[in-house]
Design a protein around this motif. Sequence first.
Motif, mmCIF file in Angstrom:
data_model
loop_
_atom_site.group_PDB
_atom_site.id
_atom_site.type_symbol
_atom_site.label_atom_id
_atom_site.label_comp_id
_atom_site.label_asym_id
_atom_site.label_seq_id
_atom_site.Cartn_x
_atom_site.Cartn_y
_atom_site.Cartn_z
ATOM 1 N N ALA A 1 78.517 14.095 -8.114
ATOM 2 C CA ALA A 1 79.377 14.884 -7.232
ATOM 3 C C ALA A 1 80.726 15.155 -7.880
ATOM 4 O O ALA A 1 81.263 16.269 -7.812
ATOM 5 C CB ALA A 1 79.557 14.158 -5.903
ATOM 6 N N GLU A 2 81.275 14.148 -8.520
ATOM 7 C CA GLU A 2 82.573 14.330 -9.169
ATOM 8 C C GLU A 2 82.474 15.337 -10.306
ATOM 9 O O GLU A 2 83.347 16.194 -10.487
ATOM 10 C CB GLU A 2 83.082 12.979 -9.695
ATOM 11 C CG GLU A 2 84.507 13.027 -10.205
ATOM 12 C CD GLU A 2 85.052 11.642 -10.482
ATOM 13 O OE1 GLU A 2 86.102 11.562 -11.134
ATOM 14 O OE2 GLU A 2 84.438 10.650 -10.049
ATOM 15 N N ASN B 1 82.056 18.903 -8.939
ATOM 16 C CA ASN B 1 83.331 19.331 -8.375
ATOM 17 C C ASN B 1 84.285 19.777 -9.485
ATOM 18 O O ASN B 1 84.978 20.794 -9.358
ATOM 19 C CB ASN B 1 83.961 18.198 -7.570
ATOM 20 C CG ASN B 1 83.442 18.146 -6.138
ATOM 21 O OD1 ASN B 1 83.114 19.175 -5.564
ATOM 22 N ND2 ASN B 1 83.351 16.956 -5.578
ATOM 23 N N ARG C 1 81.328 23.744 -9.010
ATOM 24 C CA ARG C 1 80.029 24.020 -8.397
ATOM 25 C C ARG C 1 79.820 23.082 -7.204
ATOM 26 O O ARG C 1 78.867 22.331 -7.121
ATOM 27 C CB ARG C 1 78.925 23.841 -9.436
ATOM 28 C CG ARG C 1 79.009 24.835 -10.574
ATOM 29 C CD ARG C 1 78.521 24.284 -11.902
ATOM 30 N NE ARG C 1 77.182 23.738 -11.835
ATOM 31 C CZ ARG C 1 76.616 23.061 -12.840
ATOM 32 N NH1 ARG C 1 77.286 22.875 -13.963
ATOM 33 N NH2 ARG C 1 75.399 22.591 -12.715
ATOM 34 N N HIS C 2 80.768 23.134 -6.263
ATOM 35 C CA HIS C 2 80.822 22.141 -5.199
ATOM 36 C C HIS C 2 79.550 22.083 -4.362
ATOM 37 O O HIS C 2 79.070 20.997 -4.011
ATOM 38 C CB HIS C 2 82.023 22.431 -4.284
ATOM 39 C CG HIS C 2 83.244 22.859 -5.032
ATOM 40 N ND1 HIS C 2 83.912 22.024 -5.901
ATOM 41 C CD2 HIS C 2 83.913 24.050 -5.065
ATOM 42 C CE1 HIS C 2 84.943 22.674 -6.426
ATOM 43 N NE2 HIS C 2 84.960 23.902 -5.937
ATOM 44 N N ILE D 1 76.437 18.931 -2.151
ATOM 45 C CA ILE D 1 76.603 18.677 -0.711
ATOM 46 C C ILE D 1 75.330 18.110 -0.085
ATOM 47 O O ILE D 1 75.377 17.158 0.698
ATOM 48 C CB ILE D 1 77.054 19.972 -0.011
ATOM 49 C CG1 ILE D 1 78.501 20.285 -0.410
ATOM 50 C CG2 ILE D 1 76.941 19.835 1.510
ATOM 51 C CD1 ILE D 1 79.013 21.620 0.107
ATOM 52 N N THR E 1 84.160 17.295 -1.178
ATOM 53 C CA THR E 1 83.303 18.353 -1.706
ATOM 54 C C THR E 1 83.203 19.513 -0.726
ATOM 55 O O THR E 1 83.247 20.686 -1.112
ATOM 56 C CB THR E 1 81.909 17.787 -2.027
ATOM 57 O OG1 THR E 1 82.049 16.658 -2.903
ATOM 58 C CG2 THR E 1 81.031 18.818 -2.697
ATOM 59 N N ARG F 1 86.462 21.474 -0.894
ATOM 60 C CA ARG F 1 86.558 22.295 -2.097
ATOM 61 C C ARG F 1 85.608 23.487 -2.045
ATOM 62 O O ARG F 1 85.818 24.483 -2.743
ATOM 63 C CB ARG F 1 86.265 21.444 -3.337
ATOM 64 C CG ARG F 1 87.388 20.459 -3.646
ATOM 65 C CD ARG F 1 87.010 19.541 -4.795
ATOM 66 N NE ARG F 1 88.129 18.691 -5.180
ATOM 67 C CZ ARG F 1 88.044 17.682 -6.053
ATOM 68 N NH1 ARG F 1 86.874 17.414 -6.615
ATOM 69 N NH2 ARG F 1 89.095 16.973 -6.353
ATOM 70 N N ASP F 2 84.567 23.386 -1.228
ATOM 71 C CA ASP F 2 83.638 24.504 -1.076
ATOM 72 C C ASP F 2 84.096 25.470 0.017
ATOM 73 O O ASP F 2 83.363 26.381 0.388
ATOM 74 C CB ASP F 2 82.242 23.960 -0.735
ATOM 75 C CG ASP F 2 81.149 25.001 -0.944
ATOM 76 O OD1 ASP F 2 81.170 25.706 -1.970
ATOM 77 O OD2 ASP F 2 80.268 25.109 -0.068
#
Length: 965
Positions: free
Chosen positions: A185-186, A189, A193-194, A198, A221, A224-225
């Motif tokens: 995930a990090e 991000n 490409r958040h 998800i 996330t 950021r999306d």
Amino acid sequence: MSEQVAGGRIDVSVLGPVQLRRDGVPVPLGPQLTTLLAILLLELGKPVPSRRLATLLAGDDVSDAARATLRSHVAHLRRALEPGERGQRGKGLIATAGHGTAAGYRLDLEPACVDAVRFEESVRESRRLLALGDAEQTDRAVAVLRTALDDWHGEPYADLADRPFALVEIARLRAVHRAALLAYAEAVNESGRHAEAIGDLIGAVAADPYDEGLRCMLALTLYRDGRTDEAAEVCRHGLALLGGRGIDAPELHRLQRDILRREVRQPAGGPAGRSSVPRMLPPDLPRFVGRAQELSTAEARLVGRDEPRSAVLLVLGPAGVGKTSASLRLAHRLAPRFPDGQLYVNLRGFDASAAALAPTEVLRVFLEALGVAPEQIPANLNAQMARYQAHLRDRRILIVLDNAHDADQVRPLLPASTTCVTVVTSRNRMSSLIAVDGAHPLTLGLLDEEEACQLVGDRIGADRAGKEPEAVSEIARLCAGLPLALSIAAARAAANPQFTLQALADDLAGAGVLDRLADSDSSVDVRAVFSWSYRALTPAAARLFRLLGLHPGPEFTAASAASVAGVGRRAANALLAELTGAHLTGERVPGRYVMHDLLRAYAGELSEAEPERAAARRRMLDHYLHSAVAGDRALMPHRQPVAMAAPEEGVTPEDIAEVDPLAWFTAEHQTLIAMVGCAAQAGLDRHAWQLAWATATYLGRGSYWHDVLTTQSLALSAATRLDDRPAQAQCRRELSHALAGLGRPEQARFQLHRALTDLADAADPNGQAYIHLSLGWLCELQGDRRTAAHHDQVALDLFTRGGDRGGQARALNAVGWDLAQVGDYRQAIGYCRQALSLHAELGDDAGAVNTWDTLGYAYQHLGEYIIAVECYEQALGLNVGHRFKEAEALAHLGDCHHALGDMTAAAASWGRAYAIMTELRTDGAEAVRAKLELCGTRTRLAAAGQVEGERRALSTAPSTRAPEK
């Protein structure tokens, strides 16, 4: 990576249920072997003392019997890992280590064969790549982690999650998975490409809602999306959960504060000029039935708690399914959430009496409703669209575009503002609106029986409907669950209270149903409503629709449609796409199409005037005949073939080589039965009896005796009309199997003797042999073993004389079975070994199934239970859909496991056998149930010294062989 052994490549999965695969194919393991494999995997490459293994497998029982059982399990696991190898001490994948009381077993499997090892290696590799710090390496790390996460199939060692010896490793692997998910995930991000992370994060938080770190990563996330509200809700919900447990969660508190402070609000205000609040929705229906799930789904897609979530909902479905009614019910439910107004228009996309509305006409109406003076409305489309969008900006307005024809008619009317919501209804699929404009499709199907009956009762009154519930159900069935048809039928009943509902149902069934659902108002005439969709088709698609009216089955494929129309597969796919897009057919699953009964009736009416009706029917029957014969050949390659005529030009049989033949027959089961009746009714007698012949293997293996009786009765009549004696004999033989299976043995015997008479003048020793083989089976079924043995020996002599080696192998097995029934097990084994040699030479797995079962039976009664288990497992492994044979082999396998003292395996085998026998309603079900009950009381019986008597009782349970299929 996989380990290459003598039996093929080995892979072991523990990220989810423990599973062993050889060459990518799962190897079935019972619970005990699964546990043994898991223990050895947890100590991979290290010896595990036998005493510990026995304790973990059998509890505190460390007796000689428990150690013997362990040795048996190890031997079975060795065979599963390395079939064909007889692993020696210290050699093979499971090595014996140590001596005496210190002896144990060690699993010498390449670590990379285990998915958990590969998962951890991928995590280490991703960390190395991320440490390099550049964008290219980060992308590589993301790809590595994505592949690893995709290989995670659930709780590690899922089928052993409650076993103490596995808990530490399960917890460790969970921690590795959590770290991998956070790293993934990090990384995505950081790459912008958040959205890619998800789904995984939502699943992880749902599985562990109290994990603050995972919840923080999900909220971050989402934010950021661009999904700010959802991010804030994740924080709020998490703080409430954690607070309930007295956990402060300072990191989550800080993140929630930052998300709320950084929320971007749209500036207030709107377009210049006068605005009004339009209320254009037609009145809601006073009575509305069903669609609860669909309306809830639609509401969830369109609005969240307070704010809109999605811009466009596309309500699809065939003519008369109630798209407008459902959409208006939805719109009235949503209206309070859209205080700035609701716009509605009937676009007349499928209206026989008027042309479809152009976007410019609709925009003029909408702009006036929004408060624009008529003289201020621009003349050209682009200017109208700009003015329209300006009036919608930052306003909460619901727009309903009803009865749309295509995406070009709709697209200029879609709002750009995310504060508005649009509901579109159409008979056409409008795929481009889904793909390009992001519309959410919601397809309305036919009402189920309960909803259909409720609709009728709602229109005519509950009291009247309650007095004749069966008639209401019949009306619902005849109307195919189509709301328009149900409404017309109910209106007719309401207008004629002197008629009984049963009389109305009989009237619908007795005459052309579409005639009874007609009305002077074409908008509520089912035939007229269907015709509007039909007239919009291209000529080629309209022709296919008419010809599909000839198809008697419940569904059809692209290949069968191609054959009916006499066109290529690609052309048929294109035409079916057009019909499906117009909702004149439905695609139930990919590649399989359906028409509801009223559409089928409409297509049937149109086909009456089709000049190529007879040719299309012959192509259709040729398609199913040649496809079924190919499928039968795949199921039973050495069955005597029938002489078929070449298919008509334009016929495209199914490519059986590309599919599982048993799955194909299962999917086409009802259609093939209907085709036999269709051929007989059309006077195509050769098609009728040969179609019945081609389905006999499949139907017999599934014990579908009523269907065999129906098809073979039609086939026998057809063969009689043809005066084809060999065909009559074949039909009578198959008919006898059905009669015996239905408990009518004397009628079965009569048919078999008539079949011998049919072949009396024919130089066909093989045909006569198959009839004697059936007579042998029937005599044994009735307990006459001496006569059964006579018929089986006659069959063997005839097959030998006729040169049918496949039949000879089956007769050898039958004679072997007869010998086993009278206790001559060694001679039975000799006959069976001859049969197996022939089966192997011919590649006849279907024939080998019976023989392995007979061999197992003989070894079982000689007390050689381990060999018997191997024989039964061979039979089960080769079985190709013969449910009765599968049940018999499982029952015998359970007996052997029981004799070896493995109660768990015995109960598992008997349980599966009992389930199949109960489903097939065979006589052996109760005997197996008694064994299961006896198995459950074994401990008490053993204490009373009765185990040997119990084994004798089980081993002498009656057994019969199945008919040759």
